[in-house]
Design a protein around this motif. Structure first.
Motif, mmCIF file in Angstrom:
data_model
loop_
_atom_site.group_PDB
_atom_site.id
_atom_site.type_symbol
_atom_site.label_atom_id
_atom_site.label_comp_id
_atom_site.label_asym_id
_atom_site.label_seq_id
_atom_site.Cartn_x
_atom_site.Cartn_y
_atom_site.Cartn_z
ATOM 1 N N PHE A 8 0.791 -1.223 0.000
ATOM 2 C CA PHE A 8 0.000 0.000 0.000
ATOM 3 C C PHE A 8 0.829 1.281 0.000
ATOM 4 O O PHE A 8 0.313 2.344 -0.327
ATOM 5 C CB PHE A 8 -0.948 0.012 1.201
ATOM 6 C CG PHE A 8 -1.966 -1.094 1.165
ATOM 7 C CD1 PHE A 8 -3.024 -1.054 0.262
ATOM 8 C CD2 PHE A 8 -1.863 -2.181 2.015
ATOM 9 C CE1 PHE A 8 -3.960 -2.079 0.216
ATOM 10 C CE2 PHE A 8 -2.795 -3.209 1.981
ATOM 11 C CZ PHE A 8 -3.841 -3.153 1.079
ATOM 12 N N TRP A 162 -2.736 7.818 -1.913
ATOM 13 C CA TRP A 162 -3.301 6.903 -2.906
ATOM 14 C C TRP A 162 -2.565 5.572 -2.768
ATOM 15 O O TRP A 162 -1.387 5.452 -3.107
ATOM 16 C CB TRP A 162 -3.150 7.483 -4.311
ATOM 17 C CG TRP A 162 -4.220 8.491 -4.616
ATOM 18 C CD1 TRP A 162 -5.398 8.262 -5.277
ATOM 19 C CD2 TRP A 162 -4.234 9.879 -4.248
ATOM 20 N NE1 TRP A 162 -6.138 9.420 -5.334
ATOM 21 C CE2 TRP A 162 -5.462 10.418 -4.716
ATOM 22 C CE3 TRP A 162 -3.347 10.714 -3.561
ATOM 23 C CZ2 TRP A 162 -5.796 11.760 -4.526
ATOM 24 C CZ3 TRP A 162 -3.685 12.039 -3.369
ATOM 25 C CH2 TRP A 162 -4.892 12.542 -3.852
ATOM 26 N N GLU A 163 -3.275 4.586 -2.251
ATOM 27 C CA GLU A 163 -2.648 3.313 -1.918
ATOM 28 C C GLU A 163 -2.169 2.582 -3.173
ATOM 29 O O GLU A 163 -2.906 2.442 -4.146
ATOM 30 C CB GLU A 163 -3.629 2.443 -1.142
ATOM 31 C CG GLU A 163 -3.961 3.009 0.234
ATOM 32 C CD GLU A 163 -4.784 2.071 1.087
ATOM 33 O OE1 GLU A 163 -4.614 2.076 2.318
ATOM 34 O OE2 GLU A 163 -5.617 1.335 0.502
ATOM 35 N N SER A 165 0.117 3.640 -5.120
ATOM 36 C CA SER A 165 0.593 4.577 -6.141
ATOM 37 C C SER A 165 2.106 4.521 -6.318
ATOM 38 O O SER A 165 2.627 4.857 -7.396
ATOM 39 C CB SER A 165 0.169 6.001 -5.776
ATOM 40 O OG SER A 165 0.677 6.383 -4.515
ATOM 41 N N THR A 204 -7.056 4.452 -10.796
ATOM 42 C CA THR A 204 -6.967 3.044 -10.380
ATOM 43 C C THR A 204 -6.672 2.817 -8.893
ATOM 44 O O THR A 204 -6.894 1.709 -8.404
ATOM 45 C CB THR A 204 -5.873 2.315 -11.189
ATOM 46 O OG1 THR A 204 -4.595 2.910 -10.924
ATOM 47 C CG2 THR A 204 -6.162 2.401 -12.688
ATOM 48 N N CYS A 205 -6.175 3.806 -8.189
ATOM 49 C CA CYS A 205 -5.772 3.616 -6.792
ATOM 50 C C CYS A 205 -6.803 4.180 -5.822
ATOM 51 O O CYS A 205 -7.468 5.181 -6.120
ATOM 52 C CB CYS A 205 -4.414 4.275 -6.524
ATOM 53 S SG CYS A 205 -3.048 3.529 -7.422
ATOM 54 N N LYS A 206 -6.907 3.561 -4.691
ATOM 55 C CA LYS A 206 -7.838 4.009 -3.658
ATOM 56 C C LYS A 206 -7.281 5.226 -2.927
ATOM 57 O O LYS A 206 -6.153 5.216 -2.447
ATOM 58 C CB LYS A 206 -8.097 2.881 -2.656
ATOM 59 C CG LYS A 206 -9.099 3.249 -1.562
ATOM 60 C CD LYS A 206 -9.307 2.079 -0.609
ATOM 61 C CE LYS A 206 -10.293 2.446 0.493
ATOM 62 N NZ LYS A 206 -10.495 1.307 1.448
ATOM 63 N N ARG A 207 -8.086 6.268 -2.842
ATOM 64 C CA ARG A 207 -7.719 7.471 -2.091
ATOM 65 C C ARG A 207 -8.156 7.286 -0.642
ATOM 66 O O ARG A 207 -9.326 7.032 -0.373
ATOM 67 C CB ARG A 207 -8.407 8.705 -2.688
ATOM 68 C CG ARG A 207 -8.205 10.007 -1.893
ATOM 69 C CD ARG A 207 -9.108 11.093 -2.475
ATOM 70 N NE ARG A 207 -8.989 12.364 -1.786
ATOM 71 C CZ ARG A 207 -9.685 12.719 -0.710
ATOM 72 N NH1 ARG A 207 -10.563 11.857 -0.175
ATOM 73 N NH2 ARG A 207 -9.522 13.904 -0.146
ATOM 74 N N VAL A 208 -7.218 7.416 0.291
ATOM 75 C CA VAL A 208 -7.540 7.279 1.714
ATOM 76 C C VAL A 208 -7.025 8.501 2.462
ATOM 77 O O VAL A 208 -5.998 9.088 2.090
ATOM 78 C CB VAL A 208 -6.940 5.996 2.327
ATOM 79 C CG1 VAL A 208 -7.503 4.759 1.660
ATOM 80 C CG2 VAL A 208 -5.424 6.008 2.252
#
Length: 263
Positions: A8, A162-163, A165, A204-208
Protein backbone atom coordinates in the motif's frame (compact mmCIF):
# COMPACT_ATOMS: atom_id res chain seq x y z
CA UNK A 1 3.71 -4.56 8.62
CA UNK A 2 6.43 -4.87 6.01
CA UNK A 3 4.03 -6.56 3.59
CA UNK A 4 1.46 -3.80 4.14
CA UNK A 5 4.08 -1.13 3.46
CA UNK A 6 5.19 -2.86 0.28
CA UNK A 7 1.63 -3.29 -0.99
CA UNK A 8 0.00 0.00 0.00
CA UNK A 9 2.96 2.36 0.35
CA UNK A 10 2.24 3.59 3.86
CA UNK A 11 1.88 2.54 7.51
CA UNK A 12 0.35 3.99 10.66
CA UNK A 13 2.04 3.20 13.97
CA UNK A 14 0.24 2.97 17.34
CA UNK A 15 0.56 5.29 20.30
CA UNK A 16 3.93 5.22 22.02
CA UNK A 17 4.79 7.26 25.14
CA UNK A 18 8.22 8.20 23.77
CA UNK A 19 6.66 9.60 20.60
CA UNK A 20 3.98 11.40 22.61
CA UNK A 21 6.64 13.04 24.78
CA UNK A 22 8.54 14.09 21.66
CA UNK A 23 5.34 15.50 20.14
CA UNK A 24 4.63 17.55 23.27
CA UNK A 25 8.08 19.13 23.11
CA UNK A 26 7.76 19.66 19.36
CA UNK A 27 4.40 21.37 19.85
CA UNK A 28 6.00 23.94 22.12
CA UNK A 29 8.84 24.45 19.64
CA UNK A 30 6.30 24.72 16.81
CA UNK A 31 4.44 27.51 18.58
CA UNK A 32 7.68 29.47 18.80
CA UNK A 33 8.58 28.72 15.16
CA UNK A 34 5.27 29.94 13.79
CA UNK A 35 5.59 33.29 15.58
CA UNK A 36 9.26 33.72 14.62
CA UNK A 37 9.59 36.62 12.10
CA UNK A 38 12.38 34.64 10.40
CA UNK A 39 9.73 32.11 9.32
CA UNK A 40 7.16 34.61 8.06
CA UNK A 41 7.74 33.59 4.43
CA UNK A 42 6.37 30.12 5.19
CA UNK A 43 2.82 31.37 5.79
CA UNK A 44 1.01 30.99 2.46
CA UNK A 45 -2.36 30.14 0.92
CA UNK A 46 -3.78 33.42 2.26
CA UNK A 47 -2.83 32.51 5.81
CA UNK A 48 -4.20 28.96 5.78
CA UNK A 49 -0.93 27.00 5.41
CA UNK A 50 2.34 27.37 7.30
CA UNK A 51 4.75 25.36 5.17
CA UNK A 52 7.54 25.47 7.74
CA UNK A 53 10.48 23.78 5.97
CA UNK A 54 13.33 23.20 8.46
CA UNK A 55 11.31 25.04 11.10
CA UNK A 56 11.87 22.76 14.10
CA UNK A 57 15.18 23.02 16.02
CA UNK A 58 15.95 19.28 16.25
CA UNK A 59 19.38 17.75 15.80
CA UNK A 60 20.47 14.89 13.53
CA UNK A 61 18.88 12.34 15.89
CA UNK A 62 15.58 14.21 15.96
CA UNK A 63 16.34 15.48 19.46
CA UNK A 64 14.75 18.78 20.44
CA UNK A 65 16.53 21.11 22.90
CA UNK A 66 16.59 19.48 26.35
CA UNK A 67 14.67 16.50 24.97
CA UNK A 68 15.25 12.89 24.04
CA UNK A 69 16.13 11.59 20.56
CA UNK A 70 13.30 10.53 18.30
CA UNK A 71 12.35 6.94 19.13
CA UNK A 72 9.38 4.59 18.84
CA UNK A 73 7.86 1.95 16.54
CA UNK A 74 8.26 3.99 13.36
CA UNK A 75 11.94 4.60 14.08
CA UNK A 76 12.41 0.89 14.79
CA UNK A 77 10.72 -0.01 11.49
CA UNK A 78 12.85 2.44 9.53
CA UNK A 79 16.07 1.23 11.18
CA UNK A 80 15.22 -2.42 10.51
CA UNK A 81 13.91 -2.18 6.96
CA UNK A 82 14.83 1.15 5.39
CA UNK A 83 18.32 1.90 6.67
CA UNK A 84 19.62 4.17 9.41
CA UNK A 85 17.50 7.03 10.76
CA UNK A 86 20.16 9.70 11.11
CA UNK A 87 21.34 12.15 10.11
CA UNK A 88 17.99 13.90 10.13
CA UNK A 89 17.33 17.39 8.79
CA UNK A 90 15.43 19.96 10.81
CA UNK A 91 11.83 18.82 10.55
CA UNK A 92 9.26 20.49 8.36
CA UNK A 93 6.39 21.94 10.38
CA UNK A 94 3.19 21.71 8.36
CA UNK A 95 0.33 23.66 9.92
CA UNK A 96 -3.07 23.94 8.25
CA UNK A 97 -5.69 26.45 9.40
CA UNK A 98 -9.46 26.70 8.86
CA UNK A 99 -10.30 27.79 5.33
CA UNK A 100 -7.61 25.76 3.56
CA UNK A 101 -7.17 25.53 0.63
CA UNK A 102 -6.80 29.01 -0.74
CA UNK A 103 -4.42 29.99 -3.55
CA UNK A 104 -0.69 30.15 -2.96
CA UNK A 105 1.17 33.31 -3.88
CA UNK A 106 1.48 33.38 -7.67
CA UNK A 107 -0.57 30.21 -8.12
CA UNK A 108 -2.54 29.96 -11.36
CA UNK A 109 -6.25 29.18 -11.45
CA UNK A 110 -5.47 25.73 -12.85
CA UNK A 111 -2.93 25.01 -10.13
CA UNK A 112 -5.33 26.14 -7.43
CA UNK A 113 -8.05 23.97 -8.94
CA UNK A 114 -5.69 21.01 -8.68
CA UNK A 115 -4.98 21.90 -5.05
CA UNK A 116 -8.68 22.12 -4.26
CA UNK A 117 -9.94 19.16 -6.29
CA UNK A 118 -6.97 16.77 -6.20
CA UNK A 119 -5.50 17.60 -2.78
CA UNK A 120 -2.40 19.06 -4.49
CA UNK A 121 -1.34 15.43 -4.99
CA UNK A 122 2.39 15.02 -5.56
CA UNK A 123 5.47 12.89 -5.02
CA UNK A 124 7.96 14.66 -2.78
CA UNK A 125 11.17 15.81 -4.41
CA UNK A 126 9.81 16.25 -7.95
CA UNK A 127 10.52 19.93 -8.60
CA UNK A 128 9.60 22.40 -11.31
CA UNK A 129 12.34 24.10 -13.32
CA UNK A 130 12.51 26.72 -16.06
CA UNK A 131 9.92 29.12 -17.41
CA UNK A 132 7.96 26.22 -18.92
CA UNK A 133 7.59 24.75 -15.42
CA UNK A 134 8.78 21.30 -16.38
CA UNK A 135 9.74 18.73 -13.72
CA UNK A 136 12.74 16.67 -12.69
CA UNK A 137 13.94 14.79 -9.61
CA UNK A 138 15.83 17.30 -7.48
CA UNK A 139 15.29 16.06 -3.90
CA UNK A 140 15.27 12.23 -3.85
CA UNK A 141 13.97 11.32 -0.39
CA UNK A 142 14.51 8.07 1.49
CA UNK A 143 11.03 8.02 3.10
CA UNK A 144 8.46 10.41 4.62
CA UNK A 145 7.60 10.25 8.33
CA UNK A 146 4.69 12.24 9.78
CA UNK A 147 4.34 13.00 13.49
CA UNK A 148 1.13 14.76 14.61
CA UNK A 149 1.71 17.39 17.28
CA UNK A 150 -1.81 18.23 18.44
CA UNK A 151 -5.28 16.69 18.70
CA UNK A 152 -7.63 17.44 15.81
CA UNK A 153 -10.71 15.92 14.25
CA UNK A 154 -10.13 13.52 11.33
CA UNK A 155 -11.49 16.07 8.83
CA UNK A 156 -9.04 18.84 9.77
CA UNK A 157 -7.09 18.81 6.49
CA UNK A 158 -5.72 15.27 6.89
CA UNK A 159 -2.99 13.65 4.84
CA UNK A 160 -4.30 11.95 1.69
CA UNK A 161 -2.59 8.86 0.27
CA UNK A 162 -3.30 6.90 -2.91
CA UNK A 163 -2.65 3.31 -1.92
CA UNK A 164 -0.35 1.42 -4.26
CA UNK A 165 0.59 4.58 -6.14
CA UNK A 166 4.29 4.05 -5.39
CA UNK A 167 4.35 1.06 -7.75
CA UNK A 168 2.85 3.06 -10.61
CA UNK A 169 5.23 5.94 -9.98
CA UNK A 170 8.21 3.58 -9.85
CA UNK A 171 7.36 2.17 -13.27
CA UNK A 172 6.90 5.67 -14.70
CA UNK A 173 10.23 6.98 -13.44
CA UNK A 174 12.06 3.80 -14.45
CA UNK A 175 10.72 4.28 -17.97
CA UNK A 176 11.78 7.93 -18.01
CA UNK A 177 15.30 7.00 -16.89
CA UNK A 178 15.63 4.08 -19.31
CA UNK A 179 18.91 4.16 -21.25
CA UNK A 180 20.00 7.32 -19.39
CA UNK A 181 23.26 7.01 -17.41
CA UNK A 182 22.47 7.03 -13.69
CA UNK A 183 24.70 10.03 -13.09
CA UNK A 184 22.43 12.04 -15.42
CA UNK A 185 19.06 11.11 -13.92
CA UNK A 186 18.81 14.46 -12.15
CA UNK A 187 18.77 16.14 -15.58
CA UNK A 188 15.91 14.08 -17.01
CA UNK A 189 12.64 15.88 -17.73
CA UNK A 190 10.09 13.55 -16.11
CA UNK A 191 7.07 15.81 -16.68
CA UNK A 192 5.19 13.67 -19.18
CA UNK A 193 5.83 10.38 -17.37
CA UNK A 194 4.89 11.95 -14.02
CA UNK A 195 1.68 13.50 -15.33
CA UNK A 196 0.56 10.29 -17.01
CA UNK A 197 1.33 8.28 -13.88
CA UNK A 198 -0.68 10.65 -11.69
CA UNK A 199 -3.62 10.25 -14.04
CA UNK A 200 -3.36 6.46 -13.81
CA UNK A 201 -3.17 6.67 -10.02
CA UNK A 202 -6.33 8.78 -9.82
CA UNK A 203 -8.15 6.26 -12.02
CA UNK A 204 -6.97 3.04 -10.38
CA UNK A 205 -5.77 3.62 -6.79
CA UNK A 206 -7.84 4.01 -3.66
CA UNK A 207 -7.72 7.47 -2.09
CA UNK A 208 -7.54 7.28 1.71
CA UNK A 209 -7.27 9.95 4.38
CA UNK A 210 -4.81 9.39 7.21
CA UNK A 211 -5.45 10.82 10.65
CA UNK A 212 -3.40 10.27 13.80
CA UNK A 213 -2.97 11.70 17.28
CA UNK A 214 0.15 12.86 19.13
CA UNK A 215 2.14 9.77 20.07
CA UNK A 216 1.18 8.01 16.85
CA UNK A 217 3.07 8.26 13.56
CA UNK A 218 2.72 7.37 9.91
CA UNK A 219 5.30 6.47 7.30
CA UNK A 220 5.05 6.79 3.52
CA UNK A 221 7.10 5.29 0.74
CA UNK A 222 9.09 8.02 -0.99
CA UNK A 223 7.29 7.42 -4.32
CA UNK A 224 3.77 7.48 -2.87
CA UNK A 225 1.41 10.04 -4.38
CA UNK A 226 -0.03 12.05 -1.51
CA UNK A 227 -1.52 15.42 -0.63
CA UNK A 228 -3.65 17.34 1.86
CA UNK A 229 -7.44 17.29 1.96
CA UNK A 230 -9.43 20.52 2.41
CA UNK A 231 -10.33 21.70 5.89
CA UNK A 232 -13.92 20.60 6.53
CA UNK A 233 -16.49 23.13 7.74
CA UNK A 234 -17.06 20.91 10.78
CA UNK A 235 -13.38 20.29 11.56
CA UNK A 236 -11.97 21.04 14.99
CA UNK A 237 -8.49 21.81 16.33
CA UNK A 238 -7.11 23.70 19.33
CA UNK A 239 -8.05 27.35 18.99
CA UNK A 240 -5.41 29.33 17.15
CA UNK A 241 -3.21 26.30 16.47
CA UNK A 242 -4.65 24.69 13.38
CA UNK A 243 -3.53 21.16 12.51
CA UNK A 244 0.17 20.62 13.33
CA UNK A 245 2.31 17.83 11.89
CA UNK A 246 6.10 17.49 11.86
CA UNK A 247 7.58 15.76 8.81
CA UNK A 248 10.95 14.13 8.29
CA UNK A 249 11.95 13.26 4.74
CA UNK A 250 15.74 12.92 4.56
CA UNK A 251 17.39 12.96 1.18
CA UNK A 252 18.79 9.65 -0.03
CA UNK A 253 22.52 9.39 -0.62
CA UNK A 254 23.59 7.54 -3.77
CA UNK A 255 19.94 7.71 -4.72
CA UNK A 256 20.29 6.28 -8.21
CA UNK A 257 21.09 2.88 -6.66
CA UNK A 258 18.09 2.82 -4.29
CA UNK A 259 15.40 5.39 -5.17
CA UNK A 260 13.46 3.04 -7.46
CA UNK A 261 13.63 0.07 -5.07
CA UNK A 262 10.49 -1.30 -3.43
CA UNK A 263 11.82 -0.29 0.03
Amino acid sequence: MLDHFRQFGWLRFPMDPRVRSWAEQARDAATDAISDPAHAQWLDCEGTWFIGVDALPNDADGRLPSGAPLEGPAVDFISKHLGTLSPLHRAQLSVIYPGYPRPRRGESDAAFGYRRNRDAAHVDGIKMFGEARRRRVEEPHAWVLGLPLNVTSPDAAPLVVWEGSHDIMREAFASAFKEVPAQEWHLVDVTDAYTAARREVFETCKRVTVHAAPGEAYLMHRLCLHGVAPWSDAATAPEGEGRMIAYFRPEMSQWQAHWLADL
